[in-house]
Design an enzyme around this catalytic site. Structure first.
Site, mmCIF file in Angstrom:
data_model
loop_
_atom_site.group_PDB
_atom_site.id
_atom_site.type_symbol
_atom_site.label_atom_id
_atom_site.label_comp_id
_atom_site.label_asym_id
_atom_site.label_seq_id
_atom_site.Cartn_x
_atom_site.Cartn_y
_atom_site.Cartn_z
ATOM 1 N N GLN A 70 2.363 -13.359 14.475
ATOM 2 C CA GLN A 70 2.654 -13.832 13.124
ATOM 3 C C GLN A 70 1.868 -13.019 12.099
ATOM 4 O OE1 GLN A 70 3.142 -18.114 12.428
ATOM 5 N NE2 GLN A 70 1.599 -17.943 10.827
ATOM 6 N N LYS A 104 -15.313 7.757 -23.907
ATOM 7 C CA LYS A 104 -14.884 7.887 -22.526
ATOM 8 C C LYS A 104 -13.360 7.879 -22.382
ATOM 9 C CE LYS A 104 -17.015 7.850 -19.287
ATOM 10 N NZ LYS A 104 -17.580 6.697 -18.558
ATOM 11 N N ASN A 162 11.974 -14.978 19.014
ATOM 12 C CA ASN A 162 11.198 -13.814 19.419
ATOM 13 C C ASN A 162 11.955 -12.514 19.188
ATOM 14 O OD1 ASN A 162 9.422 -15.769 20.235
ATOM 15 N ND2 ASN A 162 9.512 -15.287 22.428
ATOM 16 N N SER A 188 -13.786 2.997 -22.057
ATOM 17 C CA SER A 188 -14.967 2.189 -21.751
ATOM 18 C C SER A 188 -15.123 1.101 -22.801
ATOM 19 C CB SER A 188 -16.213 3.080 -21.734
ATOM 20 O OG SER A 188 -17.394 2.309 -21.771
ATOM 21 N N GLU A 248 -8.695 6.922 -9.541
ATOM 22 C CA GLU A 248 -9.781 6.247 -8.822
ATOM 23 C C GLU A 248 -9.262 5.039 -8.041
ATOM 24 O OE1 GLU A 248 -13.409 7.413 -11.906
ATOM 25 O OE2 GLU A 248 -12.622 5.370 -11.884
ATOM 26 N N SER A 252 4.307 -19.547 8.348
ATOM 27 C CA SER A 252 4.383 -18.127 7.991
ATOM 28 C C SER A 252 5.337 -17.867 6.840
ATOM 29 C CB SER A 252 4.844 -17.318 9.209
ATOM 30 O OG SER A 252 6.162 -17.693 9.584
ATOM 31 N N TYR A 282 5.546 -12.380 24.101
ATOM 32 C CA TYR A 282 5.286 -12.802 22.734
ATOM 33 C C TYR A 282 4.101 -13.768 22.685
ATOM 34 C CZ TYR A 282 5.838 -14.603 18.018
ATOM 35 O OH TYR A 282 5.598 -14.948 16.716
ATOM 36 N N HIS A 314 -16.346 24.079 0.680
ATOM 37 C CA HIS A 314 -17.589 23.314 0.489
ATOM 38 C C HIS A 314 -17.773 22.902 -0.976
ATOM 39 C CE1 HIS A 314 -18.688 24.669 4.541
ATOM 40 N NE2 HIS A 314 -18.322 25.871 4.141
#
Length: 474
Positions: free
Chosen positions: A325, A286, A113, A280, A293, A26, A320, A159
């Site tokens: 992990q 553009k 732990n 673009s 986004e 890990s 545990y 709406h």
């Protein structure tokens, strides 16, 4: 213990397969918790000395050694060893090299732990404090932009259709209130995060005469565990933090959606700053709202982190299990996303160009003063349902003629009801429609001013923010 030997290897006669070592390691993830691991170990060493389990000299050597390890990690000279599995054993192994055999005493009364649970709680608490600060910075930007546009009007929508006129300030302040709740959730979450599990050991507590409360105080934590099995096995604190992150990202995503729509020339309500847009590869005209986004897309990533951890937890028996992990990577990824998103949204919103003329022009295209005509008729004594019907007929007539309600003549309007008089044009004025909204929390100027004042006072007072509390962490 021989170099390279496993700390748990006493009962094993054979070597771990290389594939198993790689699969179970890990270190690539939990090394992010090195500062918390060292802080927790220092607090543990001081407590062991205070309880007479270590001598003062031994504790001092351990603390000095841990400080030396911290310096090596900070300056990049620390040699991470993947064969040692995780951050805890890497720190302890290097500590023992620096401090000698006393390094082996540090783990007295402690298990990995409760150690990892402490590290993770400290890390989550620190990140929540950072989220709080970033949320507040964004709220401040929103308040400043709202104050600039108290008199800018645009159609408020339901709406996604034009509904009623509102001020841009009122529209922006809606997001400030959402973010304030996000900050309050984060602060409340920290109360449950800042609980020290150290002393729970593997699962049952320990026979050593420890003082968990002293460790908690040393680290600036507010409480200690109530049940040792719960302390080492649950990660609800991380799930809750990820839920807070998900809600904050949802609010950011909604704001992104509006920026994306408003930047479209069909709306034209905002002008994207060059610093927060891209072009673009084929269409030279553009100017794409890519930052908004991408942020909208990253919201799903944070939701995924929450679902990932919930799924890890859902079938775990006490206590545990090594499944845990997998608890840190979702949080670390979500944390990076949340911090970057809050920061860049504040930067982008601070320089976003608003176009008040385009917004005002849009008011005339959606009959957003229709409710004003209905309310006008109600004030003249007409039942609301009848006023609604009469106004609908007037809207249909104006739409057919290509006009707004405010462009109809008095005679045309009186054709729908003799109750209509010259003062109807005051009622149909967009600015007057906004100014008449006297309800607290509404779009009226007094309400907007009160919202600005209340939110600024909240920021100045610190609100529900707890502030960083980790005593000796950094």
């Amino acid at each position: 213990m021989a170099k390279g030997a496993k700390p748990w290897g006493g009962r094993f006669g054979g070597r771990t397969a290389a594939s198993t070592e790689e699969y179970t390691c890990s270190l690539d993830v939990d090394r992010a918790l090195w500062a918390e691991d060292i802080a927790g170990s220092m607090a543990h060493a001081r407590m062991l000395a205070a309880r007479g389990i270590l001598t003062a000299e031994e504790a001092e050597r351990l603390v000095d050694g841990l400080l030396a390890v911290r310096r090596e990690i900070e300056d990049g000279t620390f040699a991470w060893d993947r064969s040692l599995e995780d951050v805890h054993m890497n720190v302890e192994a290097r500590l023992t090299e620096l401090a000698g055999p006393v390094g082996g005493k540090l783990h007295t009364g402690r298990s990995r732990n409760d150690q990892v649970a402490l590290d993770f709680r400290l890390h989550v608490s620190r990140r929540l404090a950072e989220w709080d600060g970033l949320i507040r910075r964004l709220v401040l930007v929103i308040l400043d932009r709202a104050a600039e546009h108290a008199d800018t009007l645009l159609p408020g929508c339901t709406h996604l259709q034009p509904a009623q006129p509102v001020s841009l300030a009122q529209h922006l302040l809606a997001y400030a209130w959402m973010l304030r709740r996000d900050a309050e959730r984060v602060a409340d979450c920290r109360k449950r995060v800042e609980v020290s599990p150290l002393g729970a050991a593997a699962l049952a507590g320990t026979t050593h005469d420890l003082d968990p409360a002293a460790v908690a105080r040393d680290l600036g934590l507010a409480a200690t565990f109530g049940n040792s099995m719960d302390a080492v096995s649950d990660r609800d604190f991380a799930c809750e933090a990820l839920f807070c992150a998900s809600l904050a990202m949802m609010h950011l995503s909604r704001l992104c959606e509006e920026i994306i729509l408003w930047a479209n020339p069909a709306f034209g309500f905002v002008r994207l700053p060059d610093a927060f847009a891209t072009g673009s590869s084929i269409m030279p005209q553009k100017k794409n709202p890519d930052v908004a986004e991408i942020m909208r897309g990253k919201t799903g990533r944070v939701y995924g982190a929450l679902m990932s951890l919930l799924t890890v937890m859902k079938g775990l028996p006490l206590t545990y299990n090594r499944d845990l992990q997998e608890d840190k990577e979702p949080f670390l990824d979500a944390d990076a996303t949340v911090r970057a998103s809050l920061s860049i949204m504040a930067d982008m919103l601070g320089v976003l160009g608003f176009d008040p003329e385009r917004m005002r022009a849009a008011l005339a295209r959606g009959f957003v003063n229709a409710t004003e005509l209905a309310d006008y008729l109600v004030r003249k004594g007409m039942p609301f349902r009848e006023a609604h019907h009469v106004t609908g007929a007037a809207v249909a007539r104006a739409e057919k003629a290509g006009k707004g309600l405010e462009d109809l003549t008095l005679d045309e309007l009186r054709g729908f009801s003799e109750r209509i008089e010259e003062d109807v044009f005051t009622a149909l004025d967009f600015g007057q429609a906004v100014a008449r909204r006297l309800t607290p929390g509404g779009t009226g100027p007094d309400s907007v001013a009160a919202q600005l004042a209340e939110l600024r006072a909240w920021l100045e007072s610190g609100g529900a923010a707890a502030g960083p509390r980790q005593g000796t962490l950094f």
